[in-house]
Design an enzyme around this catalytic site. Structure first.
Site, PDB file in Angstrom:
ATOM      1  N   GLY A  23      20.698 -75.841 153.992  1.00 49.31           N
ATOM      2  CA  GLY A  23      19.909 -74.659 153.633  1.00 49.31           C
ATOM      3  C   GLY A  23      20.413 -73.922 152.417  1.00 49.31           C
ATOM      4  O   GLY A  23      19.950 -72.817 152.128  1.00 49.31           O
ATOM      5  N   CYS A  44      23.512 -70.363 135.955  1.00 49.50           N
ATOM      6  CA  CYS A  44      23.654 -70.091 137.389  1.00 49.50           C
ATOM      7  C   CYS A  44      23.355 -68.614 137.663  1.00 49.50           C
ATOM      8  O   CYS A  44      23.925 -67.730 137.022  1.00 49.50           O
ATOM      9  CB  CYS A  44      25.076 -70.451 137.829  1.00 49.50           C
ATOM     10  SG  CYS A  44      25.501 -69.817 139.456  1.00 49.50           S
ATOM     11  N   HIS A 101      32.825 -69.910 139.397  1.00 51.59           N
ATOM     12  CA  HIS A 101      31.713 -70.786 139.778  1.00 51.59           C
ATOM     13  C   HIS A 101      32.250 -71.978 140.564  1.00 51.59           C
ATOM     14  O   HIS A 101      32.804 -72.915 139.996  1.00 51.59           O
ATOM     15  CB  HIS A 101      30.925 -71.269 138.559  1.00 51.59           C
ATOM     16  CG  HIS A 101      29.768 -72.146 138.952  1.00 51.59           C
ATOM     17  ND1 HIS A 101      28.542 -71.632 139.309  1.00 51.59           N
ATOM     18  CD2 HIS A 101      29.678 -73.485 139.092  1.00 51.59           C
ATOM     19  CE1 HIS A 101      27.739 -72.632 139.641  1.00 51.59           C
ATOM     20  NE2 HIS A 101      28.398 -73.776 139.514  1.00 51.59           N
ATOM     21  N   ASP A 105      21.586 -58.831 149.822  1.00 49.59           N
ATOM     22  CA  ASP A 105      20.657 -59.945 149.681  1.00 49.59           C
ATOM     23  C   ASP A 105      19.263 -59.401 149.353  1.00 49.59           C
ATOM     24  O   ASP A 105      18.809 -58.420 149.942  1.00 49.59           O
ATOM     25  CB  ASP A 105      20.618 -60.782 150.965  1.00 49.59           C
ATOM     26  CG  ASP A 105      19.998 -62.147 150.732  1.00 49.59           C
ATOM     27  OD1 ASP A 105      20.722 -63.149 150.773  1.00 49.59           O
ATOM     28  OD2 ASP A 105      18.764 -62.220 150.492  1.00 49.59           O
ATOM     29  N   HIS A 163      27.327 -65.260 153.566  1.00 52.20           N
ATOM     30  CA  HIS A 163      26.382 -64.259 154.060  1.00 52.20           C
ATOM     31  C   HIS A 163      27.090 -63.427 155.132  1.00 52.20           C
ATOM     32  O   HIS A 163      27.741 -63.981 156.026  1.00 52.20           O
ATOM     33  CB  HIS A 163      25.171 -64.924 154.724  1.00 52.20           C
ATOM     34  CG  HIS A 163      24.333 -65.755 153.798  1.00 52.20           C
ATOM     35  ND1 HIS A 163      23.121 -65.320 153.305  1.00 52.20           N
ATOM     36  CD2 HIS A 163      24.516 -66.999 153.282  1.00 52.20           C
ATOM     37  CE1 HIS A 163      22.587 -66.261 152.530  1.00 52.20           C
ATOM     38  NE2 HIS A 163      23.422 -67.301 152.504  1.00 52.20           N
ATOM     39  N   HIS A 215      28.881 -68.780 148.373  1.00 55.06           N
ATOM     40  CA  HIS A 215      28.758 -67.390 148.826  1.00 55.06           C
ATOM     41  C   HIS A 215      28.772 -67.352 150.340  1.00 55.06           C
ATOM     42  O   HIS A 215      28.357 -68.310 151.000  1.00 55.06           O
ATOM     43  CB  HIS A 215      27.470 -66.747 148.291  1.00 55.06           C
ATOM     44  CG  HIS A 215      26.235 -67.548 148.567  1.00 55.06           C
ATOM     45  ND1 HIS A 215      25.884 -68.647 147.804  1.00 55.06           N
ATOM     46  CD2 HIS A 215      25.286 -67.438 149.527  1.00 55.06           C
ATOM     47  CE1 HIS A 215      24.761 -69.156 148.282  1.00 55.06           C
ATOM     48  NE2 HIS A 215      24.378 -68.450 149.341  1.00 55.06           N
ATOM     49  N   CYS A 241      26.402 -66.524 138.597  1.00 56.05           N
ATOM     50  CA  CYS A 241      27.259 -66.324 137.418  1.00 56.05           C
ATOM     51  C   CYS A 241      26.665 -65.251 136.518  1.00 56.05           C
ATOM     52  O   CYS A 241      27.380 -64.404 135.976  1.00 56.05           O
ATOM     53  CB  CYS A 241      27.442 -67.627 136.645  1.00 56.05           C
ATOM     54  SG  CYS A 241      28.627 -68.771 137.401  1.00 56.05           S
ATOM     55  N   ASN A 282      26.042 -71.571 153.911  1.00 56.84           N
ATOM     56  CA  ASN A 282      25.175 -72.743 153.838  1.00 56.84           C
ATOM     57  C   ASN A 282      25.751 -73.710 152.810  1.00 56.84           C
ATOM     58  O   ASN A 282      26.140 -73.300 151.715  1.00 56.84           O
ATOM     59  CB  ASN A 282      23.759 -72.327 153.421  1.00 56.84           C
ATOM     60  CG  ASN A 282      23.084 -71.448 154.456  1.00 56.84           C
ATOM     61  OD1 ASN A 282      23.295 -71.626 155.657  1.00 56.84           O
ATOM     62  ND2 ASN A 282      22.296 -70.491 154.009  1.00 56.84           N
ATOM     63  N   HIS A 285      26.168 -71.765 144.102  1.00 55.33           N
ATOM     64  CA  HIS A 285      27.381 -71.021 143.738  1.00 55.33           C
ATOM     65  C   HIS A 285      27.847 -70.437 145.067  1.00 55.33           C
ATOM     66  O   HIS A 285      27.127 -69.620 145.665  1.00 55.33           O
ATOM     67  CB  HIS A 285      27.028 -69.944 142.692  1.00 55.33           C
ATOM     68  CG  HIS A 285      28.173 -69.067 142.264  1.00 55.33           C
ATOM     69  ND1 HIS A 285      28.429 -68.774 140.924  1.00 55.33           N
ATOM     70  CD2 HIS A 285      29.116 -68.399 142.981  1.00 55.33           C
ATOM     71  CE1 HIS A 285      29.485 -67.974 140.854  1.00 55.33           C
ATOM     72  NE2 HIS A 285      29.913 -67.731 142.089  1.00 55.33           N
TER      73      HIS A 285
HETATM   74  P1  5GP Z   1      21.637 -69.721 150.313  1.00 53.34           P
HETATM   75  O1  5GP Z   1      20.385 -70.198 150.970  1.00 53.34           O
HETATM   76  O2  5GP Z   1      21.907 -70.410 148.996  1.00 53.34           O
HETATM   77  O3  5GP Z   1      22.827 -69.737 151.243  1.00 53.34           O
HETATM   78  O4  5GP Z   1      21.418 -68.189 150.043  1.00 53.34           O
HETATM   79  C1  5GP Z   1      20.950 -67.652 148.861  1.00 53.34           C
HETATM   80  C2  5GP Z   1      20.607 -66.211 149.134  1.00 53.34           C
HETATM   81  O5  5GP Z   1      20.490 -65.541 147.901  1.00 53.34           O
HETATM   82  C3  5GP Z   1      19.280 -66.032 149.876  1.00 53.34           C
HETATM   83  O6  5GP Z   1      19.530 -65.333 151.095  1.00 53.34           O
HETATM   84  C4  5GP Z   1      18.435 -65.226 148.892  1.00 53.34           C
HETATM   85  O7  5GP Z   1      17.632 -64.264 149.539  1.00 53.34           O
HETATM   86  C5  5GP Z   1      19.469 -64.578 147.996  1.00 53.34           C
HETATM   87  N1  5GP Z   1      19.010 -64.339 146.630  1.00 53.34           N
HETATM   88  C6  5GP Z   1      18.310 -65.198 145.841  1.00 53.34           C
HETATM   89  N2  5GP Z   1      18.095 -64.644 144.638  1.00 53.34           N
HETATM   90  C7  5GP Z   1      18.688 -63.415 144.648  1.00 53.34           C
HETATM   91  C8  5GP Z   1      18.799 -62.371 143.675  1.00 53.34           C
HETATM   92  O8  5GP Z   1      18.317 -62.459 142.537  1.00 53.34           O
HETATM   93  N3  5GP Z   1      19.473 -61.250 144.056  1.00 53.34           N
HETATM   94  C9  5GP Z   1      20.018 -61.105 145.302  1.00 53.34           C
HETATM   95  N4  5GP Z   1      20.659 -59.959 145.576  1.00 53.34           N
HETATM   96  N5  5GP Z   1      19.931 -62.093 146.245  1.00 53.34           N
HETATM   97  C10 5GP Z   1      19.274 -63.229 145.921  1.00 53.34           C
HETATM   98 ZN    ZN Z   2      27.768 -69.796 139.262  1.00 50.32          ZN
END
Ligand code: 5GP
Ligand code: ZN
Length: 111
Positions: free
Chosen positions: A92, A4, A46, A30, A101, A99, A7, A86, A97
Protein backbone atom coordinates in the site's frame (compact mmCIF):
# COMPACT_ATOMS: atom_id res chain seq x y z
CA UNK A 1 15.70 13.30 -5.09
CA UNK A 2 14.42 16.30 -7.01
CA UNK A 3 11.02 14.91 -8.03
CA UNK A 4 10.08 13.23 -4.73
CA UNK A 5 7.08 14.85 -3.01
CA UNK A 6 8.40 14.40 0.53
CA UNK A 7 11.86 15.67 -0.48
CA UNK A 8 10.15 18.75 -1.90
CA UNK A 9 8.19 19.23 1.33
CA UNK A 10 11.42 18.68 3.33
CA UNK A 11 13.13 21.44 1.32
CA UNK A 12 10.12 23.76 1.77
CA UNK A 13 9.33 23.79 -1.96
CA UNK A 14 5.79 22.58 -1.22
CA UNK A 15 4.01 24.09 1.79
CA UNK A 16 2.88 21.83 4.62
CA UNK A 17 1.54 22.11 8.14
CA UNK A 18 4.55 21.00 10.21
CA UNK A 19 3.81 19.67 13.64
CA UNK A 20 7.46 19.04 14.55
CA UNK A 21 10.88 19.31 12.95
CA UNK A 22 14.51 18.66 13.83
CA UNK A 23 17.68 17.96 11.88
CA UNK A 24 16.71 14.32 11.22
CA UNK A 25 12.94 14.32 10.64
CA UNK A 26 9.88 16.43 10.05
CA UNK A 27 6.27 15.67 10.94
CA UNK A 28 3.24 16.80 8.95
CA UNK A 29 -0.50 16.22 9.06
CA UNK A 30 -1.66 13.72 6.46
CA UNK A 31 -3.60 15.47 3.69
CA UNK A 32 -6.22 12.68 3.72
CA UNK A 33 -6.56 11.74 7.40
CA UNK A 34 -7.78 8.25 8.25
CA UNK A 35 -8.34 9.05 11.94
CA UNK A 36 -8.93 12.22 14.03
CA UNK A 37 -5.12 12.47 14.37
CA UNK A 38 -3.08 11.29 11.39
CA UNK A 39 0.53 12.43 11.24
CA UNK A 40 3.39 11.42 8.98
CA UNK A 41 6.86 11.17 10.50
CA UNK A 42 9.32 11.60 7.65
CA UNK A 43 13.13 11.54 7.62
CA UNK A 44 14.73 14.43 5.72
CA UNK A 45 16.98 11.84 4.05
CA UNK A 46 15.52 10.22 0.97
CA UNK A 47 15.17 6.53 1.85
CA UNK A 48 12.67 4.81 -0.44
CA UNK A 49 11.26 2.25 1.96
CA UNK A 50 12.09 -0.20 4.74
CA UNK A 51 13.63 -2.33 1.99
CA UNK A 52 16.34 0.30 1.59
CA UNK A 53 17.41 0.60 5.22
CA UNK A 54 20.98 -0.19 6.18
CA UNK A 55 23.01 -0.10 9.42
CA UNK A 56 23.84 3.57 8.90
CA UNK A 57 20.18 4.43 9.51
CA UNK A 58 20.01 2.66 12.88
CA UNK A 59 20.28 5.88 14.91
CA UNK A 60 17.72 7.61 12.67
CA UNK A 61 15.19 4.79 13.10
CA UNK A 62 15.73 4.73 16.87
CA UNK A 63 15.17 8.49 16.89
CA UNK A 64 11.87 8.04 15.02
CA UNK A 65 10.71 5.25 17.35
CA UNK A 66 11.48 7.41 20.39
CA UNK A 67 9.69 10.39 18.88
CA UNK A 68 6.41 8.55 18.16
CA UNK A 69 5.15 8.26 21.77
CA UNK A 70 6.16 11.87 22.44
CA UNK A 71 4.14 13.07 19.45
CA UNK A 72 1.21 10.89 20.52
CA UNK A 73 1.29 12.44 23.99
CA UNK A 74 1.48 15.96 22.54
CA UNK A 75 -1.55 15.16 20.38
CA UNK A 76 -3.50 14.01 23.44
CA UNK A 77 -3.63 10.35 22.40
CA UNK A 78 -3.72 9.20 26.01
CA UNK A 79 -5.49 5.90 25.39
CA UNK A 80 -3.17 4.73 22.64
CA UNK A 81 -2.17 5.13 19.03
CA UNK A 82 -1.38 3.15 15.90
CA UNK A 83 1.76 3.28 13.79
CA UNK A 84 1.95 1.98 10.23
CA UNK A 85 4.78 1.73 7.71
CA UNK A 86 3.57 0.71 4.27
CA UNK A 87 6.30 -0.95 2.24
CA UNK A 88 6.19 -1.47 -1.51
CA UNK A 89 3.20 -1.33 -3.85
CA UNK A 90 1.77 -4.54 -2.43
CA UNK A 91 1.98 -3.06 1.05
CA UNK A 92 0.00 0.00 0.00
CA UNK A 93 2.95 2.37 -0.25
CA UNK A 94 2.14 5.28 -2.53
CA UNK A 95 4.93 7.71 -1.72
CA UNK A 96 8.32 6.08 -2.08
CA UNK A 97 10.06 8.08 0.62
CA UNK A 98 10.02 6.23 3.94
CA UNK A 99 7.48 7.53 6.45
CA UNK A 100 5.67 6.34 9.56
CA UNK A 101 1.94 6.96 9.90
CA UNK A 102 0.85 7.91 13.43
CA UNK A 103 -2.90 7.53 13.91
CA UNK A 104 -5.21 7.94 16.86
CA UNK A 105 -8.15 9.65 18.46
CA UNK A 106 -11.36 7.94 19.46
CA UNK A 107 -11.33 4.16 19.18
CA UNK A 108 -9.54 2.82 16.11
CA UNK A 109 -11.10 -0.29 14.57
CA UNK A 110 -9.21 -3.56 14.99
CA UNK A 111 -7.67 -5.31 12.02
P1 5GP B 1 1.66 5.67 1.86
O1 5GP B 1 0.45 5.05 1.25
O2 5GP B 1 2.76 5.93 0.86
O3 5GP B 1 2.14 4.93 3.09
O4 5GP B 1 1.18 7.05 2.44
C1 5GP B 1 1.25 8.26 1.78
C2 5GP B 1 0.41 9.24 2.56
O5 5GP B 1 0.76 10.54 2.15
C3 5GP B 1 -1.09 9.07 2.32
O6 5GP B 1 -1.72 8.82 3.58
C4 5GP B 1 -1.49 10.41 1.71
O7 5GP B 1 -2.76 10.85 2.17
C5 5GP B 1 -0.39 11.35 2.16
N1 5GP B 1 -0.12 12.44 1.23
C6 5GP B 1 -0.03 12.36 -0.13
N2 5GP B 1 0.26 13.57 -0.64
C7 5GP B 1 0.37 14.43 0.41
C8 5GP B 1 0.66 15.83 0.49
O8 5GP B 1 0.89 16.54 -0.50
N3 5GP B 1 0.68 16.38 1.74
C9 5GP B 1 0.43 15.64 2.87
N4 5GP B 1 0.47 16.28 4.05
N5 5GP B 1 0.16 14.30 2.81
C10 5GP B 1 0.13 13.71 1.60
ZN1 ZN C 1 12.33 11.78 -1.07
Amino acid sequence: MSDCLFCKISRGEIPSERVYEDDKVFVIKDINPQAPVHLLVIPHAHIESLNDLSEEYGALMAHIMGLLPKLAKEQGLDTGFRTIINTGRGGGQVIFHLHVHLLGGGQLPGF
